[in-house]
Scaffold this motif. Sequence first.
Motif, PDB file in Angstrom:
ATOM      1  N   LEU A 199       0.854  -1.490   0.195  1.00  0.00           N
ATOM      2  CA  LEU A 199       0.038   0.153  -0.353  1.00  0.00           C
ATOM      3  C   LEU A 199       1.005   1.708  -0.097  1.00  0.00           C
ATOM      4  CD1 LEU A 199      -2.964  -0.741   2.470  1.00  0.00           C
ATOM      5  CD2 LEU A 199      -3.305  -0.286   0.167  1.00  0.00           C
ATOM      6  N   ALA A 202       1.424   2.328  -3.333  1.00  0.00           N
ATOM      7  CA  ALA A 202       1.117   2.340  -4.247  1.00  0.00           C
ATOM      8  C   ALA A 202       0.781   4.470  -3.751  1.00  0.00           C
ATOM      9  CB  ALA A 202      -0.786   1.543  -3.745  1.00  0.00           C
ATOM     10  N   LYS A 203       0.619   4.748  -3.269  1.00  0.00           N
ATOM     11  CA  LYS A 203       0.952   5.758  -2.757  1.00  0.00           C
ATOM     12  C   LYS A 203       1.587   6.766  -3.731  1.00  0.00           C
ATOM     13  CE  LYS A 203      -2.208   5.107   1.682  1.00  0.00           C
ATOM     14  NZ  LYS A 203      -1.767   5.130   3.025  1.00  0.00           N
ATOM     15  N   GLN A 206       0.148   6.950  -7.232  1.00  0.00           N
ATOM     16  CA  GLN A 206      -1.327   6.918  -6.920  1.00  0.00           C
ATOM     17  C   GLN A 206      -1.543   8.563  -7.726  1.00  0.00           C
ATOM     18  OE1 GLN A 206      -3.030   7.828  -3.276  1.00  0.00           O
ATOM     19  NE2 GLN A 206      -1.736   8.862  -3.323  1.00  0.00           N
ATOM     20  N   PRO A 242       0.637  -2.060  -8.171  1.00  0.00           N
ATOM     21  CA  PRO A 242       0.869  -0.825  -8.243  1.00  0.00           C
ATOM     22  C   PRO A 242       0.201   0.459  -8.556  1.00  0.00           C
ATOM     23  CG  PRO A 242       3.010  -2.264  -6.558  1.00  0.00           C
ATOM     24  CD  PRO A 242       2.486  -2.423  -8.366  1.00  0.00           C
ATOM     25  N   SER A 246      -4.761   1.745  -5.437  1.00  0.00           N
ATOM     26  CA  SER A 246      -5.083   0.984  -4.425  1.00  0.00           C
ATOM     27  C   SER A 246      -6.672   0.256  -4.414  1.00  0.00           C
ATOM     28  CB  SER A 246      -5.209   2.164  -3.055  1.00  0.00           C
ATOM     29  OG  SER A 246      -6.082   2.992  -3.566  1.00  0.00           O
ATOM     30  N   LEU A 249      -5.439  -2.992  -6.213  1.00  0.00           N
ATOM     31  CA  LEU A 249      -4.304  -3.678  -4.814  1.00  0.00           C
ATOM     32  C   LEU A 249      -5.594  -4.382  -4.096  1.00  0.00           C
ATOM     33  CD1 LEU A 249      -1.607  -1.544  -4.411  1.00  0.00           C
ATOM     34  CD2 LEU A 249      -1.965  -3.585  -5.802  1.00  0.00           C
TER      35      LEU A 249
END
Length: 285
Positions: A199, A202-203, A206, A242, A246, A249
Amino acid sequence: MSEAEEQTLLPGQNPDAPDPSPSVVDQVALARLYGEPLFALPQDLYIPPDALEVFLEAFEGPLDLLLYLIRKQNFNILDIPMLDVTRQYMTYVDEVRSRNLELAAEYLLMAAMLIEIKSRMLLPPKKQEDGEEAEDPRAELVRRLLEYEQMKLAAQQLGQLPTYGRDFLKATVYIEQSLQPRFPDVEIGELQAAWRDILKRAKLVQSHKITREELSVREYMSQILKQLQGQRFVEFERIFNPEKGSTVLVVTFIAMLELAKETLIEITQAEAYAPIYVRLAYTPV
């Protein structure tokens, strides 16, 4: 003392001393005390009154005793001779009272019931209002005896059934472990840490473009199965992308958990705190 008697004396033995050998030679010894034969009981031997007490019959209660007296003498249980049964019952109760007063209490209650039934039988029967004859005073006692006998026979039949530990034992077979290595299970904490790491990545990638996308967990389950085909182990991070955000995911992670729940995939690691891997739990045809 004669010469023959003098020759039988042992060296150093006093001719006036009493003969230590038993006076009774042919009699069999009753016992041996400190290795010496005992031909008669000591006069000062004290035996407590209850030392040799033996109970020949043991009953589980008044009904058990009554049933024993009736069956032993082949009495008809539907036509009990109350005089004979009561006399024999009271004989046993008097014997019990002399030994155990607490045990005799319930037997005395039954004795009172027997005496009451006998006294009611001596009185002329009273007819009921509808003209029918009065019920036999022994009817209630007969009913209780028949029910008790039925339950006693059922208990005996249950006791004759094979019982574990008494009649048979559970067989134990030792099977050698398979030669296939078993990898340690992945702890839930390690799985959470790996998921939080994904996570975080992924941020970082993004985007701010907001789009509506319908995602299917079943579709991603199929994608994961296709991704694992033909490969022995796949790293946990390689399952996720990723760059798709999110939302994808989360759906991918749910799809993986569903596959693990249905035992279609295995999540494992070579050792504790080692990288987590995913593989198929079956061999594709």
